[in-house]
Design a protein around this motif. Sequence first.
Motif, PDB file in Angstrom:
ATOM      1  N   UNK A  61     -59.923  62.980 -13.363  1.00 53.83           N
ATOM      2  CA  UNK A  61     -58.566  63.493 -13.164  1.00 53.83           C
ATOM      3  C   UNK A  61     -57.587  62.749 -14.066  1.00 53.83           C
ATOM      4  N   UNK A  62     -57.747  61.443 -14.129  1.00 55.11           N
ATOM      5  CA  UNK A  62     -56.874  60.623 -14.979  1.00 55.11           C
ATOM      6  C   UNK A  62     -57.000  61.036 -16.447  1.00 55.11           C
ATOM      7  N   UNK A  63     -58.225  61.245 -16.899  1.00 54.83           N
ATOM      8  CA  UNK A  63     -58.438  61.684 -18.285  1.00 54.83           C
ATOM      9  C   UNK A  63     -57.815  63.055 -18.536  1.00 54.83           C
ATOM     10  N   UNK A  64     -57.988  63.966 -17.570  1.00 50.40           N
ATOM     11  CA  UNK A  64     -57.429  65.310 -17.719  1.00 50.40           C
ATOM     12  C   UNK A  64     -55.902  65.263 -17.746  1.00 50.40           C
ATOM     13  N   UNK A  65     -55.312  64.417 -16.906  1.00 49.34           N
ATOM     14  CA  UNK A  65     -53.851  64.281 -16.921  1.00 49.34           C
ATOM     15  C   UNK A  65     -53.368  63.778 -18.283  1.00 49.34           C
ATOM     16  N   UNK A  66     -54.083  62.842 -18.867  1.00 48.27           N
ATOM     17  CA  UNK A  66     -53.719  62.327 -20.186  1.00 48.27           C
ATOM     18  C   UNK A  66     -53.788  63.402 -21.252  1.00 48.27           C
ATOM     19  N   UNK A  70     -50.642  65.330 -23.531  1.00 47.55           N
ATOM     20  CA  UNK A  70     -50.627  65.523 -24.986  1.00 47.55           C
ATOM     21  C   UNK A  70     -50.542  66.993 -25.382  1.00 47.55           C
ATOM     22  N   UNK A  71     -51.346  67.831 -24.696  1.00 47.46           N
ATOM     23  CA  UNK A  71     -51.502  69.216 -25.129  1.00 47.46           C
ATOM     24  C   UNK A  71     -50.560  70.202 -24.440  1.00 47.46           C
ATOM     25  N   UNK A  72     -49.961  69.781 -23.341  1.00 50.37           N
ATOM     26  CA  UNK A  72     -49.033  70.660 -22.620  1.00 50.37           C
ATOM     27  C   UNK A  72     -47.850  69.836 -22.127  1.00 50.37           C
ATOM     28  N   UNK A  73     -47.049  69.310 -23.049  1.00 53.32           N
ATOM     29  CA  UNK A  73     -45.958  68.412 -22.661  1.00 53.32           C
ATOM     30  C   UNK A  73     -44.864  69.084 -21.837  1.00 53.32           C
ATOM     31  N   UNK A  74     -44.818  70.405 -21.793  1.00 54.28           N
ATOM     32  CA  UNK A  74     -43.797  71.102 -21.015  1.00 54.28           C
ATOM     33  C   UNK A  74     -44.041  71.014 -19.509  1.00 54.28           C
ATOM     34  N   UNK A  75     -45.245  70.615 -19.115  1.00 63.35           N
ATOM     35  CA  UNK A  75     -45.555  70.538 -17.682  1.00 63.35           C
ATOM     36  C   UNK A  75     -44.837  69.360 -17.030  1.00 63.35           C
ATOM     37  N   UNK A  76     -44.380  69.602 -15.799  1.00 61.70           N
ATOM     38  CA  UNK A  76     -43.799  68.509 -15.029  1.00 61.70           C
ATOM     39  C   UNK A  76     -44.936  67.588 -14.593  1.00 61.70           C
ATOM     40  N   UNK A  77     -44.628  66.366 -14.183  1.00 63.40           N
ATOM     41  CA  UNK A  77     -45.698  65.467 -13.719  1.00 63.40           C
ATOM     42  C   UNK A  77     -46.519  66.066 -12.571  1.00 63.40           C
ATOM     43  N   UNK A  78     -45.861  66.750 -11.634  1.00 67.67           N
ATOM     44  CA  UNK A  78     -46.584  67.325 -10.504  1.00 67.67           C
ATOM     45  C   UNK A  78     -47.452  68.501 -10.949  1.00 67.67           C
ATOM     46  N   UNK A 122     -58.761  79.359 -14.755  1.00 61.36           N
ATOM     47  CA  UNK A 122     -59.297  77.995 -14.834  1.00 61.36           C
ATOM     48  C   UNK A 122     -60.069  77.805 -16.137  1.00 61.36           C
ATOM     49  N   UNK A 123     -60.779  78.836 -16.545  1.00 63.52           N
ATOM     50  CA  UNK A 123     -61.568  78.740 -17.769  1.00 63.52           C
ATOM     51  C   UNK A 123     -60.672  78.470 -18.975  1.00 63.52           C
ATOM     52  N   UNK A 124     -59.543  79.149 -19.040  1.00 64.85           N
ATOM     53  CA  UNK A 124     -58.615  78.895 -20.146  1.00 64.85           C
ATOM     54  C   UNK A 124     -58.065  77.476 -20.079  1.00 64.85           C
ATOM     55  N   UNK A 125     -57.832  76.987 -18.871  1.00 68.07           N
ATOM     56  CA  UNK A 125     -57.376  75.599 -18.712  1.00 68.07           C
ATOM     57  C   UNK A 125     -58.428  74.636 -19.236  1.00 68.07           C
ATOM     58  N   UNK A 126     -59.682  74.904 -18.923  1.00 71.50           N
ATOM     59  CA  UNK A 126     -60.763  74.034 -19.418  1.00 71.50           C
ATOM     60  C   UNK A 126     -60.836  74.062 -20.939  1.00 71.50           C
ATOM     61  N   UNK A 127     -60.632  75.226 -21.541  1.00 70.59           N
ATOM     62  CA  UNK A 127     -60.641  75.318 -23.006  1.00 70.59           C
ATOM     63  C   UNK A 127     -59.499  74.517 -23.601  1.00 70.59           C
ATOM     64  N   UNK A 128     -58.359  74.513 -22.944  1.00 66.22           N
ATOM     65  CA  UNK A 128     -57.224  73.735 -23.422  1.00 66.22           C
ATOM     66  C   UNK A 128     -57.554  72.244 -23.435  1.00 66.22           C
ATOM     67  N   UNK A 129     -58.319  71.808 -22.471  1.00 68.72           N
ATOM     68  CA  UNK A 129     -58.623  70.374 -22.331  1.00 68.72           C
ATOM     69  C   UNK A 129     -59.846  69.936 -23.125  1.00 68.72           C
ATOM     70  N   UNK A 130     -60.560  70.836 -23.726  1.00 69.00           N
ATOM     71  CA  UNK A 130     -61.763  70.467 -24.495  1.00 69.00           C
ATOM     72  C   UNK A 130     -61.461  69.518 -25.589  1.00 69.00           C
TER      73      UNK A 130
END
Length: 130
Positions: A61-66, A70-78, A122-130
């Motif tokens: 989770x920590x790695x994914x948040x990091x 980087x890749x979606x800076x528009x997201x709020x922390x929550x 969710x699949x698109x989210x996983x692709x974003x984090x690859x």
Amino acid sequence: MSILFAGHAHNAYAFNVYRDAGAGAFDGDELQRFVAAAPLLRAALLPQLDWLHPAATGQRVEQAEGRLAERAPALSPREREVAARIACGMSNDGIAADLGVAPATVLTLRKRAYAKVGLHSRLQLLWLLR
């Protein structure tokens, strides 16, 4: 046929092999080959299964948040917290319990996060984090 082996921290795992009923039962030679392969299966699978351990989940989770930072800076922390947990395979109810919020709040945060980043699954989210 099932091969059961012990994991870490009082966990047990089973590797199940199924055969069509029309093919008949496993014969003695096949059973011996499975027994011989069991240590190799355990060695190959256990490191992967260790990621399911709660401590490892926190690490993921920590790695994914990091990555999301980087890749979606528009997201709020929550929103980032929710999206990271979604990417790590947690259910909406699990995320709600982990973050101490209502399941409806998780759904709202997920919708907002997906909309901000232009995702639909969710699949698109996983692709974003690859």
